[in-house]
Scaffold this motif. Structure first.
Motif, PDB file in Angstrom:
ATOM      1  N   SER A 303     -25.953 -22.986  -1.029  1.00 27.23           N
ATOM      2  CA  SER A 303     -26.177 -23.308   0.388  1.00 27.23           C
ATOM      3  C   SER A 303     -25.092 -24.225   0.949  1.00 27.23           C
ATOM      4  O   SER A 303     -24.832 -24.213   2.152  1.00 27.23           O
ATOM      5  CB  SER A 303     -27.551 -23.958   0.567  1.00 27.23           C
ATOM      6  N   ASP A 304     -24.451 -25.028   0.099  1.00 26.29           N
ATOM      7  CA  ASP A 304     -23.406 -25.946   0.552  1.00 26.29           C
ATOM      8  C   ASP A 304     -22.027 -25.602  -0.002  1.00 26.29           C
ATOM      9  O   ASP A 304     -21.064 -26.322   0.239  1.00 26.29           O
ATOM     10  CB  ASP A 304     -23.749 -27.390   0.148  1.00 26.29           C
ATOM     11  N   VAL A 305     -21.921 -24.523  -0.768  1.00 28.19           N
ATOM     12  CA  VAL A 305     -20.659 -24.140  -1.410  1.00 28.19           C
ATOM     13  C   VAL A 305     -20.415 -22.664  -1.133  1.00 28.19           C
ATOM     14  O   VAL A 305     -21.333 -21.842  -1.254  1.00 28.19           O
ATOM     15  CB  VAL A 305     -20.702 -24.381  -2.936  1.00 28.19           C
ATOM     16  N   VAL A 306     -19.186 -22.298  -0.762  1.00 26.98           N
ATOM     17  CA  VAL A 306     -18.853 -20.892  -0.547  1.00 26.98           C
ATOM     18  C   VAL A 306     -17.750 -20.476  -1.515  1.00 26.98           C
ATOM     19  O   VAL A 306     -16.876 -21.269  -1.873  1.00 26.98           O
ATOM     20  CB  VAL A 306     -18.428 -20.611   0.910  1.00 26.98           C
ATOM     21  N   LEU A 307     -17.829 -19.214  -1.937  1.00 29.61           N
ATOM     22  CA  LEU A 307     -16.851 -18.636  -2.853  1.00 29.61           C
ATOM     23  C   LEU A 307     -15.857 -17.797  -2.068  1.00 29.61           C
ATOM     24  O   LEU A 307     -16.245 -16.894  -1.326  1.00 29.61           O
ATOM     25  CB  LEU A 307     -17.563 -17.763  -3.896  1.00 29.61           C
ATOM     26  N   GLY A 308     -14.578 -18.087  -2.239  1.00 31.76           N
ATOM     27  CA  GLY A 308     -13.541 -17.357  -1.532  1.00 31.76           C
ATOM     28  C   GLY A 308     -12.465 -16.847  -2.463  1.00 31.76           C
ATOM     29  O   GLY A 308     -12.458 -17.129  -3.670  1.00 31.76           O
ATOM     30  N   VAL A 309     -11.551 -16.082  -1.878  1.00 36.54           N
ATOM     31  CA  VAL A 309     -10.395 -15.557  -2.595  1.00 36.54           C
ATOM     32  C   VAL A 309      -9.154 -15.898  -1.782  1.00 36.54           C
ATOM     33  O   VAL A 309      -9.112 -15.636  -0.563  1.00 36.54           O
ATOM     34  CB  VAL A 309     -10.494 -14.034  -2.796  1.00 36.54           C
ATOM     35  N   ASP A 310      -8.150 -16.494  -2.429  1.00 34.42           N
ATOM     36  CA  ASP A 310      -6.939 -16.865  -1.699  1.00 34.42           C
ATOM     37  C   ASP A 310      -6.033 -15.647  -1.495  1.00 34.42           C
ATOM     38  O   ASP A 310      -6.315 -14.557  -2.015  1.00 34.42           O
ATOM     39  CB  ASP A 310      -6.226 -18.028  -2.394  1.00 34.42           C
ATOM     40  N   PRO A 311      -4.942 -15.788  -0.751  1.00 32.07           N
ATOM     41  CA  PRO A 311      -4.100 -14.628  -0.445  1.00 32.07           C
ATOM     42  C   PRO A 311      -3.489 -13.935  -1.660  1.00 32.07           C
ATOM     43  O   PRO A 311      -3.066 -12.773  -1.546  1.00 32.07           O
ATOM     44  CB  PRO A 311      -3.011 -15.219   0.457  1.00 32.07           C
ATOM     45  N   VAL A 312      -3.432 -14.584  -2.820  1.00 34.64           N
ATOM     46  CA  VAL A 312      -2.864 -13.931  -4.009  1.00 34.64           C
ATOM     47  C   VAL A 312      -3.948 -13.486  -4.979  1.00 34.64           C
ATOM     48  O   VAL A 312      -3.669 -13.137  -6.120  1.00 34.64           O
ATOM     49  CB  VAL A 312      -1.836 -14.848  -4.717  1.00 34.64           C
ATOM     50  N   GLY A 313      -5.241 -13.508  -4.540  1.00 33.25           N
ATOM     51  CA  GLY A 313      -6.323 -12.952  -5.341  1.00 33.25           C
ATOM     52  C   GLY A 313      -6.996 -13.897  -6.294  1.00 33.25           C
ATOM     53  O   GLY A 313      -7.807 -13.468  -7.117  1.00 33.25           O
ATOM     54  N   ARG A 314      -6.708 -15.196  -6.223  1.00 30.42           N
ATOM     55  CA  ARG A 314      -7.378 -16.156  -7.106  1.00 30.42           C
ATOM     56  C   ARG A 314      -8.636 -16.689  -6.433  1.00 30.42           C
ATOM     57  O   ARG A 314      -8.623 -17.015  -5.242  1.00 30.42           O
ATOM     58  CB  ARG A 314      -6.436 -17.307  -7.456  1.00 30.42           C
ATOM     59  N   GLN A 315      -9.719 -16.789  -7.209  1.00 21.75           N
ATOM     60  CA  GLN A 315     -10.978 -17.273  -6.651  1.00 21.75           C
ATOM     61  C   GLN A 315     -10.937 -18.788  -6.455  1.00 21.75           C
ATOM     62  O   GLN A 315     -10.259 -19.509  -7.194  1.00 21.75           O
ATOM     63  CB  GLN A 315     -12.141 -16.896  -7.569  1.00 21.75           C
ATOM     64  N   GLU A 316     -11.690 -19.251  -5.464  1.00 17.56           N
ATOM     65  CA  GLU A 316     -11.798 -20.684  -5.207  1.00 17.56           C
ATOM     66  C   GLU A 316     -13.169 -21.005  -4.628  1.00 17.56           C
ATOM     67  O   GLU A 316     -13.817 -20.153  -4.012  1.00 17.56           O
ATOM     68  CB  GLU A 316     -10.689 -21.168  -4.271  1.00 17.56           C
ATOM     69  N   LEU A 317     -13.604 -22.236  -4.851  1.00 17.06           N
ATOM     70  CA  LEU A 317     -14.884 -22.720  -4.342  1.00 17.06           C
ATOM     71  C   LEU A 317     -14.619 -23.834  -3.344  1.00 17.06           C
ATOM     72  O   LEU A 317     -13.859 -24.777  -3.640  1.00 17.06           O
ATOM     73  CB  LEU A 317     -15.763 -23.220  -5.492  1.00 17.06           C
ATOM     74  N   ILE A 318     -15.253 -23.732  -2.170  1.00 15.21           N
ATOM     75  CA  ILE A 318     -14.985 -24.656  -1.073  1.00 15.21           C
ATOM     76  C   ILE A 318     -16.280 -25.314  -0.630  1.00 15.21           C
ATOM     77  O   ILE A 318     -17.322 -24.654  -0.531  1.00 15.21           O
ATOM     78  CB  ILE A 318     -14.349 -23.912   0.128  1.00 15.21           C
TER      79      ILE A 318
END
Length: 439
Positions: A303-318
């Motif tokens: 609910s407070d954290v989102v999972l994304g993918v950066d422009p080169v395809g690496r996952q990140e948590l924000i």
């Protein structure tokens, strides 16, 4: 030359006729015992579960609440005692949700295409409160929300304590209409990352978020749940999706250019509408890889954290609240599960799962796994589902200590403070945790 003695088929036929005669005359009936032997279930987790019981069908959901296990089917609800797995009560209903926890837990039930709902006691099934007007209900760990629409286009949202008799607040939500119905209809928030052998609702009811969005008529009404008021109305553009996470309103814009999708994420703070953070090139995986970049999913995460993918395809948590990077992965690393406190991350070679604590900002434990392993996080346990050999392991999210484990092909349907509920076919079993409690 043919023999004059009895043939094996003849002997068998005489024996069968004799048994049928004895059974019909009440002298001796072996058939119940034979049928019981044929239908006897294999143990779900032999030597680990404290009880196993046959249930009324394939469950839609299972929730551990206080001393009861609430099982939802397509057309009925049952409750079983947590101590021994004995059925406590049954109710005819098309949908159900559990609100509250332990001493104030309730079961909310209703029927499709019928307004209203009932609030039941989980231990007895007794009706505590009835409603005859609501079209949709949401159940949380600390509240019940219901929506009623007496006239087309005009609705009211009310919040209740789980066992309360009067609403805490009621707010008008114009423009919603009759688009939301039944139990826990989807709202624009975050979606959990799925695990093959762990039900998506295994964690049970979650706390009521500070902000939530009600969609309808092409708009999203942003509700402040502490004060019970509409603080903002957002109208997403053609290439946009709105989601509410971490007390912010996220607007994801995805446009198709040069054969790919270009994304931009902006987080606003209602009611001022001030932009708190913005990230260009961040893909929250709200769209499939298609030429139109149509966004049909909410962002994944807690609910407070989102999972994304950066422009080169690496996952990140924000962190949805302020846009901080909580973790930025290397090539090949993937997030198996995430909530507001931890993330379970699989290594690039798929041989290790590590647990990262957001409060500590570091890895707190690691575990070797097979390549087909999946995982889930609940408030009480981190669950690893191994494929070869098929195994379920419940771990402390804080330390990685084993709480319980079993060689089984069953699916985890619920994780409570004291153990797991596993279901295989029409059998349900309870696996208590060991002496190391989850924290």
């Amino acid at each position: 030359m043919a023999s004059g003695g009895p043939t094996p088929k003849g002997v068998a036929l005489v024996g069968l006729v004799t048994v049928i005669v004895l059974a019909t005359t009440g002298v001796w009936n072996p058939f119940p015992g034979i049928w019981s032997w044929i239908t006897r279930s294999d143990p779900i987790a032999e030597g680990v579960s404290v009880w196993q019981t046959a249930i009324g069908g394939s469950p839609q959901s299972v929730t551990i609440t206080g001393g009861a296990v609430v099982v939802e089917y397509r057309t009925s609800i049952e409750a079983y005692g947590l101590t021994a797995g004995v059925r406590l009560w049954k109710s005819d209903a098309d949908w159900a949700g559990v609100a509250g926890g332990d001493s104030d837990a309730v079961v909310v039930v209703g029927r499709l295409l019928t307004k209203g709902y009932e609030v039941l006691d989980p231990a007895t099934g007794a009706v505590r409160r009835k409603d005859s007007a609501a079209t949709a209900v949401w159940t949380y760990a600390d509240a019940i929300l219901d929506l009623r629409c007496p006239e087309a286009g005009e609705c009211e949202l009310s919040a209740w304590e789980p066992r309360g008799s009067k609403p805490l607040w009621t707010v008008a939500t114009p423009g919603i209409g009759f688009v939301l119905n039944a139990s826990n209809p989807d709202l624009p928030d975050t979606r959990p990352i799925g695990a093959d052998r762990v039900d998506g609702r295994a964690a049970g009811p979650q706390p009521l978020p500070a902000l939530l969005g009600l969609p309808g008529d092409g708009k999203v009404q942003i509700i402040d749940t502490a004060q019970g008021r509409v603080v903002q109305t957002r109208t997403p553009g053609r290439h946009q999706r709105v989601a509410v996470a971490g007390g912010r309103v996220l607007t994801v814009t995805g446009e198709a250019r040069d054969g790919t999708c270009y994304y931009d994420v902006v987080a606003h703070d209602p009611p001022s509408g001030r932009a708190v953070w913005q990230r260009a090139g961040l893909n929250l995986r709200t769209a499939d890889n298609g030429s139109d970049c149509k966004q049909e999913r909410d962002p994944a995460g807690g609910s407070d954290v989102v999972l994304g993918v950066d422009p080169v395809g690496r996952q990140e948590l924000i962190a949805a609240h302020d846009g901080r990077d909580l973790w930025h992965g290397q090539a090949g690393q993937s997030v198996l599960a995430v909530d507001n406190a931890y993330a379970l991350i699989r290594s690039a070679d798929k041989k290790t799962v590590s647990a990262r604590s957001f409060s500590r900002g570091s890895v707190v434990w690691r575990r070797t796994v097979g390549s087909g392993a999946s995982a889930a996080l609940t408030p009480y346990t981190a669950i690893i589902a191994e494929a070869k050999p098929s195994r379920i392991v419940a771990l402390s999210p804080r330390t990685g200590g084993v709480l319980t484990e079993a060689r089984t092909t069953a699916k985890v349907f619920a994780a409570g403070p004291g153990g797991l509920i596993l279901v295989s076919g029409r059998d349900m079993a309870y696996l208590p945790y060991g002496s190391s409690p989850a924290r």
